[in-house]
Design an enzyme around this catalytic site. Structure first.
Site, PDB file in Angstrom:
ATOM      1  N   GLU A  57      -9.646 -10.952  -7.510  1.00 43.02           N
ATOM      2  CA  GLU A  57      -8.777  -9.773  -7.407  1.00 43.02           C
ATOM      3  C   GLU A  57      -7.678  -9.805  -8.467  1.00 43.02           C
ATOM      4  OE1 GLU A  57      -9.585  -9.086  -2.624  1.00 43.02           O
ATOM      5  OE2 GLU A  57      -7.638  -9.857  -3.261  1.00 43.02           O
ATOM      6  N   LYS A  98       0.817  -1.210   0.000  1.00 45.42           N
ATOM      7  CA  LYS A  98       0.000   0.000   0.000  1.00 45.42           C
ATOM      8  C   LYS A  98       0.865   1.281   0.000  1.00 45.42           C
ATOM      9  CE  LYS A  98      -3.958  -2.228   2.329  1.00 45.42           C
ATOM     10  NZ  LYS A  98      -4.822  -2.219   3.557  1.00 45.42           N
ATOM     11  N   HIS A 116      -2.142  -5.389   1.584  1.00 45.05           N
ATOM     12  CA  HIS A 116      -3.387  -6.138   1.390  1.00 45.05           C
ATOM     13  C   HIS A 116      -3.034  -7.554   0.978  1.00 45.05           C
ATOM     14  CE1 HIS A 116      -7.264  -7.456  -0.185  1.00 45.05           C
ATOM     15  NE2 HIS A 116      -6.585  -7.913  -1.226  1.00 45.05           N
ATOM     16  N   TYR A 168     -12.490  -2.570  -3.227  1.00 45.08           N
ATOM     17  CA  TYR A 168     -13.049  -2.514  -1.878  1.00 45.08           C
ATOM     18  C   TYR A 168     -14.583  -2.482  -1.869  1.00 45.08           C
ATOM     19  CZ  TYR A 168      -8.466  -1.995   0.363  1.00 45.08           C
ATOM     20  OH  TYR A 168      -7.206  -2.218   0.849  1.00 45.08           O
ATOM     21  N   ASN A 172      -1.993   0.118   7.407  1.00 39.07           N
ATOM     22  CA  ASN A 172      -1.573  -1.259   7.699  1.00 39.07           C
ATOM     23  C   ASN A 172      -0.762  -1.927   6.589  1.00 39.07           C
ATOM     24  OD1 ASN A 172      -3.654  -1.863   5.978  1.00 39.07           O
ATOM     25  ND2 ASN A 172      -4.820  -3.097   7.436  1.00 39.07           N
TER      26      ASN A 172
END
Ligand code: DAT
Ligand code: MG
Length: 152
Positions: A126, A9, A115, A49, A112
């Protein structure tokens, strides 16, 4: 061979942790099948998402993932989905065990770092969303494979 989809990310990229994170997956034994550095478009972030659309954090989640470039990755290996999730750690870095990426490198749920797909089915969805088939190098041979995969 089971596959999973990973995003390094924007916070991890900005912090110069791209190499550190890829290293952890490689050392686990997972094999890279796809890898690209990219700026995520809002439509892709929203599609990725979509399951969280009704959650209060959805808007900030989309803003976060488009806030800077990311590294999108496909990894393959035995139980790749679960193995990658364990290497990543719990969703909230505050709960993630030491030794995991989030437990070692992060503090907050909104930063965080990584993913990882939560099931084989979602992983395949995905991968199809993020990669064109010709961008993937699936099931290539590593000379180390017999030392990592007992049966191939
Ligand atoms: P994971 O990324 O561990 O698969 P998830 O799919 O449940 O977690 O949620 C996707 C992301 O949304 C997660 O990485 C961080 C954010 N998120 C999840 N739950 C949240 C919460 N309660 N508050 C704020 N952000 C949250
Ligand atoms: Mg998830």
């Amino acid at each position: 061979m089971e596959r999973t989809f990973i995003i390094i990310k924007p916070d991890a990229v900005q912090r110069g942790l791209t190499g550190e994170i890829i290293r952890r997956f490689e050392q686990r034994g997972l094999r890279i099948a796809g890898l690209k550095f990219m700026q995520v478009e809002r439509v892709l972030a929203e599609a990725h998402y979509a399951v969280h659309k009704e959650r209060p954090f959805y808007k900030s989640l989309v803003e976060y993932i488009i806030s800077g470039p990311v590294v999108a990755m496909v990894l393959e290996g035995t139980n790749a989905v679960a193995a990658a999730r364990n290497t990543i750690g719990a969703t909230n870095p505050a709960d993630a065990t030491a030794g995991s990426i989030r437990g070692d490198l992060g503090l907050e749920i909104g930063r965080n770092l990584v993913h990882g797909s939560d099931s084989v089915e979602n992983g395949e969805k995905e991968i199809a969303l993020w990669f064109k088939p010709q961008e993937l190098v699936s099931s290539w041979e590593r000379s180390t494979d017999p030392w990592i995969f007992e049966r191939r």
